[in-house]
Design an enzyme around this catalytic site. Sequence first.
Site, short mmCIF file in Angstrom:
data_model
loop_
_atom_site.label_atom_id
_atom_site.label_comp_id
_atom_site.label_asym_id
_atom_site.label_seq_id
_atom_site.Cartn_x
_atom_site.Cartn_y
_atom_site.Cartn_z
NE ARG A 1 85.14 125.94 -0.27
CZ ARG A 1 86.67 125.79 0.27
NH1 ARG A 1 86.80 124.72 0.91
NH2 ARG A 1 87.50 126.09 -1.75
NE ARG B 1 91.39 129.02 0.86
CZ ARG B 1 90.13 128.55 -0.40
NH1 ARG B 1 91.50 128.18 -1.50
NH2 ARG B 1 89.69 128.62 -0.36
CE LYS C 1 88.63 126.87 -9.49
NZ LYS C 1 88.30 125.80 -8.64
NE ARG D 1 92.81 124.44 -0.98
CZ ARG D 1 92.15 125.05 -2.27
NH1 ARG D 1 92.46 124.69 -3.35
NH2 ARG D 1 91.65 125.52 -1.62
NE ARG E 1 83.17 129.54 -6.51
CZ ARG E 1 85.09 130.30 -6.15
NH1 ARG E 1 85.60 130.31 -6.34
NH2 ARG E 1 85.09 128.85 -5.70
P1 AMP Z 1 88.10 129.98 -4.04
O1 AMP Z 1 89.32 130.60 -3.60
O2 AMP Z 1 88.23 130.48 -5.58
O3 AMP Z 1 88.13 128.79 -3.77
O4 AMP Z 1 87.21 131.22 -3.06
C1 AMP Z 1 86.59 130.80 -2.04
C2 AMP Z 1 85.70 131.28 -1.39
O5 AMP Z 1 85.55 133.08 -1.55
C3 AMP Z 1 84.53 130.98 -1.86
O6 AMP Z 1 84.19 129.66 -1.51
C4 AMP Z 1 83.66 131.60 -1.92
O7 AMP Z 1 82.33 132.34 -0.56
C5 AMP Z 1 84.29 132.90 -2.18
N1 AMP Z 1 84.24 133.20 -4.03
C6 AMP Z 1 85.55 133.40 -4.74
N2 AMP Z 1 85.33 133.78 -5.61
C7 AMP Z 1 83.92 133.86 -5.99
C8 AMP Z 1 83.31 134.31 -6.53
N3 AMP Z 1 83.80 134.41 -8.27
N4 AMP Z 1 81.46 134.56 -6.84
C9 AMP Z 1 81.07 134.82 -5.67
N5 AMP Z 1 82.43 133.81 -4.24
C10 AMP Z 1 83.32 133.53 -4.75
#
Ligand code: AMP
Length: 192
Positions: free
Chosen positions: A146, A134, A14, A128, A89
């Site tokens: 996740r 991260r 994404k 990654r 989400r």
């Molecule tokens: P991402 O970079 O989108 O993979 O997000 C990394 C982490 O941030 C996720 O595993 C969640 O813990 C948190 N996170 C990101 N976006 C959301 C969302 N829309 N709702 C809840 N937690 C989020």
Amino acid sequence: MFNLILFGPPGSGKGTQSDKLVDKYGLKHLSTGNLLRQEIADKTPLGLEAKSFIDKGQLVPDEVVIGMVDSFFDLHKDAKGFLFDGFPRTAPQAVALDKLLDLKETGISAVLALEVSEEELVKRLLNRGKTSGRSDDTDEAVIRKRFAVYNSETSAVADHYKKSGKFQSVKGEGSIDDIFASLCKAIDARMH
Ligand code: AMP
């Protein structure tokens, strides 16, 4: 406005595809993951709260994320459209997003879902993790958590948009350029 949700599990590409899509279509990129990581880097109270969830592979509470999206809209009132990456989400986040867009007299134009096998996802995320800094990408148990959260909570978001006929799956394996071309084809078909 053209408002796109790029949907898919962690590691489905994404972020990579969002960077290319916002360039091509002039959309404002709204990645809740990036916003949360910025809050953590800035050591804000929101960042401190979010970190405890992110490190465990859990979702940050809906009200925190929705508040952040609302503030982002206030900052970008003149955007010609948004690309949502990693948001919504959960089903309540999808309902809240519909309401926020409704207030702007607009709505979601398309939801494109990147499809990638779980085996490939784990490989990509661990890879990654070697360079992204991260912490949630380096521990396979956190990665699996996740995915479990994605399957139990985030898949409801797909159902939400399937009902309105805006949901379309796109093959997320292959070269970055081929996947980008498939996404552009789907977007162009819905724009015109
Ligand atoms: P991402 O970079 O989108 O993979 O997000 C990394 C982490 O941030 C996720 O595993 C969640 O813990 C948190 N996170 C990101 N976006 C959301 C969302 N829309 N709702 C809840 N937690 C989020």
